[in-house]
Every structure is written in structure tokens, then in C-alpha cells.
Design a protein around this motif. Structure first.
Motif, PDB file in Angstrom:
ATOM      1  N   GLY A 172      23.261  13.897  25.747  1.00  0.00           N
ATOM      2  CA  GLY A 172      22.174  14.008  26.846  1.00  0.00           C
ATOM      3  C   GLY A 172      21.821  15.403  26.853  1.00  0.00           C
ATOM      4  N   VAL A 173      22.646  16.344  27.125  1.00  0.00           N
ATOM      5  CA  VAL A 173      22.318  17.718  27.147  1.00  0.00           C
ATOM      6  C   VAL A 173      21.585  18.309  25.922  1.00  0.00           C
ATOM      7  N   GLU A 174      22.027  17.635  24.867  1.00  0.00           N
ATOM      8  CA  GLU A 174      21.248  18.166  23.416  1.00  0.00           C
ATOM      9  C   GLU A 174      20.009  17.785  23.409  1.00  0.00           C
ATOM     10  N   LYS A 175      19.616  16.345  24.169  1.00  0.00           N
ATOM     11  CA  LYS A 175      18.304  15.872  23.990  1.00  0.00           C
ATOM     12  C   LYS A 175      17.315  16.698  25.096  1.00  0.00           C
ATOM     13  N   VAL A 211      15.254   8.117  31.314  1.00  0.00           N
ATOM     14  CA  VAL A 211      16.249   6.902  31.889  1.00  0.00           C
ATOM     15  C   VAL A 211      17.494   7.090  31.172  1.00  0.00           C
ATOM     16  N   GLY A 212      17.324   7.346  29.701  1.00  0.00           N
ATOM     17  CA  GLY A 212      18.586   7.046  28.744  1.00  0.00           C
ATOM     18  C   GLY A 212      19.072   8.470  28.593  1.00  0.00           C
ATOM     19  N   THR A 213      18.333   9.338  28.983  1.00  0.00           N
ATOM     20  CA  THR A 213      19.129  10.663  28.762  1.00  0.00           C
ATOM     21  C   THR A 213      19.782  11.011  30.247  1.00  0.00           C
ATOM     22  N   VAL A 214      19.345  10.607  31.276  1.00  0.00           N
ATOM     23  CA  VAL A 214      20.111  10.553  32.615  1.00  0.00           C
ATOM     24  C   VAL A 214      21.160   9.940  32.635  1.00  0.00           C
ATOM     25  N   ALA A 215      20.969   8.562  32.053  1.00  0.00           N
ATOM     26  CA  ALA A 215      22.237   7.751  32.102  1.00  0.00           C
ATOM     27  C   ALA A 215      23.408   8.226  31.163  1.00  0.00           C
ATOM     28  N   LEU A 216      23.129   9.008  30.036  1.00  0.00           N
ATOM     29  CA  LEU A 216      24.183   9.430  29.370  1.00  0.00           C
ATOM     30  C   LEU A 216      25.057  10.562  30.145  1.00  0.00           C
ATOM     31  N   ILE A 217      24.282  11.343  30.904  1.00  0.00           N
ATOM     32  CA  ILE A 217      25.042  12.565  31.634  1.00  0.00           C
ATOM     33  C   ILE A 217      25.434  11.723  32.907  1.00  0.00           C
ATOM     34  N   LEU A 218      25.012  10.719  33.671  1.00  0.00           N
ATOM     35  CA  LEU A 218      25.643  10.094  34.573  1.00  0.00           C
ATOM     36  C   LEU A 218      27.011   9.454  34.337  1.00  0.00           C
ATOM     37  N   VAL A 219      26.751   8.546  33.214  1.00  0.00           N
ATOM     38  CA  VAL A 219      27.924   7.981  32.618  1.00  0.00           C
ATOM     39  C   VAL A 219      29.076   8.745  32.510  1.00  0.00           C
ATOM     40  N   ILE A 228      26.933  10.935  43.221  1.00  0.00           N
ATOM     41  CA  ILE A 228      26.165  11.174  42.140  1.00  0.00           C
ATOM     42  C   ILE A 228      25.731  12.391  41.649  1.00  0.00           C
ATOM     43  N   LEU A 229      25.352  13.343  42.869  1.00  0.00           N
ATOM     44  CA  LEU A 229      25.265  14.717  42.282  1.00  0.00           C
ATOM     45  C   LEU A 229      26.550  15.498  41.449  1.00  0.00           C
ATOM     46  N   LYS A 230      27.662  15.020  42.082  1.00  0.00           N
ATOM     47  CA  LYS A 230      28.889  15.719  41.294  1.00  0.00           C
ATOM     48  C   LYS A 230      28.731  15.070  39.693  1.00  0.00           C
ATOM     49  N   GLN A 231      28.598  14.003  39.694  1.00  0.00           N
ATOM     50  CA  GLN A 231      28.410  13.179  38.385  1.00  0.00           C
ATOM     51  C   GLN A 231      27.480  13.831  37.603  1.00  0.00           C
ATOM     52  N   ILE A 232      26.172  14.366  37.949  1.00  0.00           N
ATOM     53  CA  ILE A 232      25.210  14.716  37.164  1.00  0.00           C
ATOM     54  C   ILE A 232      25.744  16.197  36.798  1.00  0.00           C
ATOM     55  N   GLY A 233      26.252  17.011  37.729  1.00  0.00           N
ATOM     56  CA  GLY A 233      26.730  18.416  37.459  1.00  0.00           C
ATOM     57  C   GLY A 233      27.936  18.428  36.602  1.00  0.00           C
TER      58      GLY A 233
END
Length: 286
Positions: free
Chosen positions: A101-104, A228-236, A258-263
Motif C-alpha cells: 500500500g505505501v509503495e503505491k 480504494v484498493g490502496t486504502v484497503a491494503l493499509i486498512l487491512v 479506523i484512524l489507528k489502523q491507518i496510522g
């Protein structure tokens, strides 16, 4: 003799009924990760020539089935003999998803955008290799997401018999693959369906307008799925860390989950990117 056969059939019917109930519960528990799986894999399955979309998607689907065949028995065995290993496997998978996700994001923000001519030349020269790379990446990502789906499904039937555990997890795994990649196939063929509708209606009437809508919608859908796919990778990945690392689960309790998961996902992804970059440079210098 007849009564014995009917008794067996009755037992099978009761077992299937139990499996249907547990599978429904497991499917509801995995709905979120299935949505993320759809977004991620739809984004990975696009960007190919029209003639290659279905073969590529079929290759990814076969890889997904193989992933499930590998994961399901291993997850069941680990749950019986070494349950603590499941948590470590999930965390390692989470790091990989965060990295992707971050690489994208880094690729989008900092790498130079190529001109149309460069893209055409590169695609002509490396199309086959690019296709293999994307398929391999999609199957690898599917493997990590499949582990998450199987573990969540297994977690809903831990108090059931081993037979119900096996059947429930197998049913959820099978329908996850069929459902996700069936929808992905519909998405990537939107433009072809639109062109056929336009042609059959001679570009007139409501059918033609709907065809044009499908054609014009596909690029938008692909762009949305990429985000959405990139955000999903980070969230998952962040969700995996939060649910499997006690310290992170209780860290900053007043912050929305959800904010903690993104972080967590971004921090883990950045760390993984830095490590991989350092490793690549070290190997390149040798």
C-alpha cells in the motif's frame, strides 16, 4: 437396511444445515475483508489489453484457488497443534500488505510520470514480463488476504466439531474466490459489454446510452478502485496489527479505531519500504 440409509441421509441433512448456518455467520464476519479483497484484486486485474483481461484474470483466479487449497488445511492443523503461529503469520502478512500500500502511494507521489510514447514503447517491449509480474503480485496479495479470510472464518466456528470447522471454512474460502473474481470479471469487461450494446442498438435509444455509460464509467471505476484498493491494503494491515498486537490494541483508546489502523498501516509500510530499499541498495553495491 432402508431405515439405516434414511438415518444416514438425515444426519447428512442435519450436518449441511449446521454448515449453512455457520457459513452464513462466517460470511458476515468476513464481509469487510471480502470488500477489501474485491477492491484490491479488481485494481490489480485491470490495465491489460482487452484480449488479455480474461486470461490474466483466470490465471489469478486459479492462483487464488491454489492459495485456498494450501491455506485451509494448514490453518486447521495450526489451530489444533500450534495456534500461536497463526497470529505471527497474520502479522507478517500485514507487513507485506502495508508495504504494498505505501509503495503505491510513494510511486504515485514521487516517481516521474511517463509520457504516452514512453508507456507505449515500454508496454510493447515488456508486456509479457509485466503481465507475469502483475499476476504474481496479485496472487501473493490474494494469499495474504485469503489467510485473513480463512482465519476469521475459522474463528467463528472454534466451538464446533472439527467436521463443521472443515466444511464451513472450505465453503467460505470457495465462495470468497468465486464471488470476488466473478465481480472483478464483470468490472473489467464493462467496456466490452458497452460496445456490444452500442453496436446492437445501432447507437440509438436507451440501450445505446447505457452502453456509452458503461464505456465511459470503466476508466472512472478503475481510478476509484486504484485508490480504494490502496486504502484497503493499509486498512487491512492496520487492522491485523491492532487485533493481534495487544499493545497496539489498547494504545490511544480515545482515538477512533479506523484512524489507528491507518496510522499503523502507514508506519509499518514506510518501515518496510525503508528496509527493502536498504536491502536492494546493499545487494546492488555488491
Amino acid at each position: 437396511m432402508a431405515s439405516g440409509i434414511f438415518a444416514i441421509l438425515d444426519d447428512i441433512a442435519a450436518l449441511m444445515d449446521d454448515v449453512a448456518v455457520t457459513s452464513k455467520i462466517a460470511a458476515s464476519k468476513t464481509a469487510g475483508i471480502l470488500g477489501d479483497d474485491l477492491a484490491v484484486n479488481a485494481e490489480k486485474a485491470t490495465g491489460f489489453l482487452s484480449s488479455r483481461e480474461i486470461p490474466v484474470l483466470w490465471a489469478i483466479t486459479k492462483g487464488s484457488f491454489i492459495n485456498k487449497i494450501i491455506i485451509v488445511p494448514i490453518a486447521l492443523l495450526l489451530n489444533v497443534f500450534f495456534p500461536v503461529a497463526i497470529k505471527f503469520i497474520l502479522i507478517i502478512g500485514g507487513i507485506y500488505l502495508a508495504y504494498e500500500g505505501v509503495e503505491k502511494i510513494i510511486e504515485y507521489l514521487f516517481h516521474r510520470q511517463k509520457t504516452g510514447h514512453e508507456v507505449v514503447v515500454e508496454n510493447e517491449e515488456n508486456n509479457s514480463e509485466l503481465e507475469k509480474t502483475k499476476v504474481k503480485s496479485a496472487i501473493t496479495t490474494d494469499f495474504i488476504l485469503s489467510v485473513e479470510i480463512v482465519i476469521i472464518a475459522l474463528g467463528t466456528v472454534l466451538n464446533e466439531s472439527l467436521t463443521i470447522q472443515i466444511l464451513t471454512v472450505s465453503v467460505v474460502a470457495m465462495f470468497a474466490t468465486i464471488g470476488v473474481y466473478g465481480i472483478v470479471a464483470l468490472i473489467v469487461r464493462m467496456d466490452d459489454a458497452g460496445y456490444k450494446l452500442i453496436k446492437r442498438s445501432n447507437d440509438k435509444g436507451v440501450v445505446s446510452k447505457f452502453g456509452h455509460l458503461l464505456v465511459k464509467s470503466l476508466p472512472v471505476v478503475i481510478k476509484v478502485l486504484a485508490v480504494v484498493g490502496t486504502v484497503a491494503l493499509i486498512l487491512v494491515s492496520g487492522g491485523i496489527f491492532e487485533h493481534n498486537i495487544d499493545y497496539l490494541h489498547h494504545f490511544l483508546p480515545n482515538i477512533p479505531s479506523i484512524l489507528k489502523q491507518i496510522g499503523y498501516g502507514i508506519v509499518a509500510g514506510l518501515s518496510a519500504v525503508l528496509v527493502m530499499t536498504a536491502v536492494k541498495k546493499a545487494f546492488a553495491s555488491n
